[in-house]
Write a protein that holds these residues in place. Structure first.
Motif, PDB file in Angstrom:
ATOM      1  N   VAL A  59       0.838  -1.200   0.000  1.00  0.00           N
ATOM      2  CA  VAL A  59       0.000   0.000   0.000  1.00  0.00           C
ATOM      3  C   VAL A  59       0.875   1.252   0.000  1.00  0.00           C
ATOM      4  CG1 VAL A  59      -1.634   1.341   1.399  1.00  0.00           C
ATOM      5  CG2 VAL A  59      -2.004  -1.099   1.048  1.00  0.00           C
ATOM      6  N   GLU A  60       1.950   1.241   0.786  1.00  0.00           N
ATOM      7  CA  GLU A  60       2.860   2.389   0.807  1.00  0.00           C
ATOM      8  C   GLU A  60       3.487   2.605  -0.570  1.00  0.00           C
ATOM      9  OE1 GLU A  60       5.595   1.459   3.941  1.00  0.00           O
ATOM     10  OE2 GLU A  60       4.245   2.162   5.514  1.00  0.00           O
ATOM     11  N   ASP A  61       3.847   1.508  -1.261  1.00  0.00           N
ATOM     12  CA  ASP A  61       4.412   1.624  -2.614  1.00  0.00           C
ATOM     13  C   ASP A  61       3.401   2.220  -3.590  1.00  0.00           C
ATOM     14  OD1 ASP A  61       6.803   0.579  -1.781  1.00  0.00           O
ATOM     15  OD2 ASP A  61       6.467  -1.435  -2.600  1.00  0.00           O
ATOM     16  N   ILE A  62       2.157   1.783  -3.493  1.00  0.00           N
ATOM     17  CA  ILE A  62       1.113   2.297  -4.383  1.00  0.00           C
ATOM     18  C   ILE A  62       0.910   3.791  -4.150  1.00  0.00           C
ATOM     19  CG2 ILE A  62      -1.376   2.204  -4.850  1.00  0.00           C
ATOM     20  CD1 ILE A  62      -1.160  -0.856  -4.344  1.00  0.00           C
ATOM     21  N   ILE A  63       0.886   4.181  -2.877  1.00  0.00           N
ATOM     22  CA  ILE A  63       0.714   5.604  -2.550  1.00  0.00           C
ATOM     23  C   ILE A  63       1.888   6.421  -3.074  1.00  0.00           C
ATOM     24  CG2 ILE A  63       0.646   7.248  -0.622  1.00  0.00           C
ATOM     25  CD1 ILE A  63      -0.986   5.124   0.914  1.00  0.00           C
ATOM     26  N   ALA A  64       3.104   5.896  -2.880  1.00  0.00           N
ATOM     27  CA  ALA A  64       4.289   6.627  -3.350  1.00  0.00           C
ATOM     28  C   ALA A  64       4.273   6.770  -4.877  1.00  0.00           C
ATOM     29  CB  ALA A  64       5.550   5.903  -2.899  1.00  0.00           C
ATOM     30  N   GLU A  65       3.863   5.707  -5.580  1.00  0.00           N
ATOM     31  CA  GLU A  65       3.788   5.780  -7.043  1.00  0.00           C
ATOM     32  C   GLU A  65       2.740   6.795  -7.497  1.00  0.00           C
ATOM     33  OE1 GLU A  65       3.248   1.884  -8.705  1.00  0.00           O
ATOM     34  OE2 GLU A  65       5.056   1.119  -7.738  1.00  0.00           O
TER      35      GLU A  65
END
Length: 87
Positions: A59-65
């Motif tokens: 989820v953190e990766d998706i938000i960062a992207e």
């Protein structure tokens, strides 16, 4: 009436004797099963924690992207405006 009371006393005595014989056997049988269950539940808990950590990282990766894409679009717009002003 007296026969019913005698039957109850005999059944109660038989159950008491049977319980005193069965309880030690059940205890020795159930202890390893309980220990294995505790180990299994500990492993299951650890797996659940790992899965939750992995999901959190995803989820953190998706938000960062998404934030990066938004920033990229904003920079592209600003560059396009600067190019239009120079012309």
């Amino acid at each position: 009436m007296i026969q019913k009371n005698i039957d109850k006393i005999i059944i109660g005595t038989a159950l008491t004797i049977a319980a005193s014989a069965i309880l030690p056997i059940a205890k020795s049988t159930l202890q390893p099963i309980a220990a294995a269950g505790m180990q299994g539940s500990g492993g299951l808990l650890q797996r659940a924690k790992s899965l939750l950590q992995l999901a959190r990282e995803e989820v953190e990766d998706i938000i960062a992207e998404a934030q990066f894409e938004r920033m990229k679009k904003q920079l592209d717009k600003e560059i396009a405006l600067l190019d239009d002003e120079e012309k």
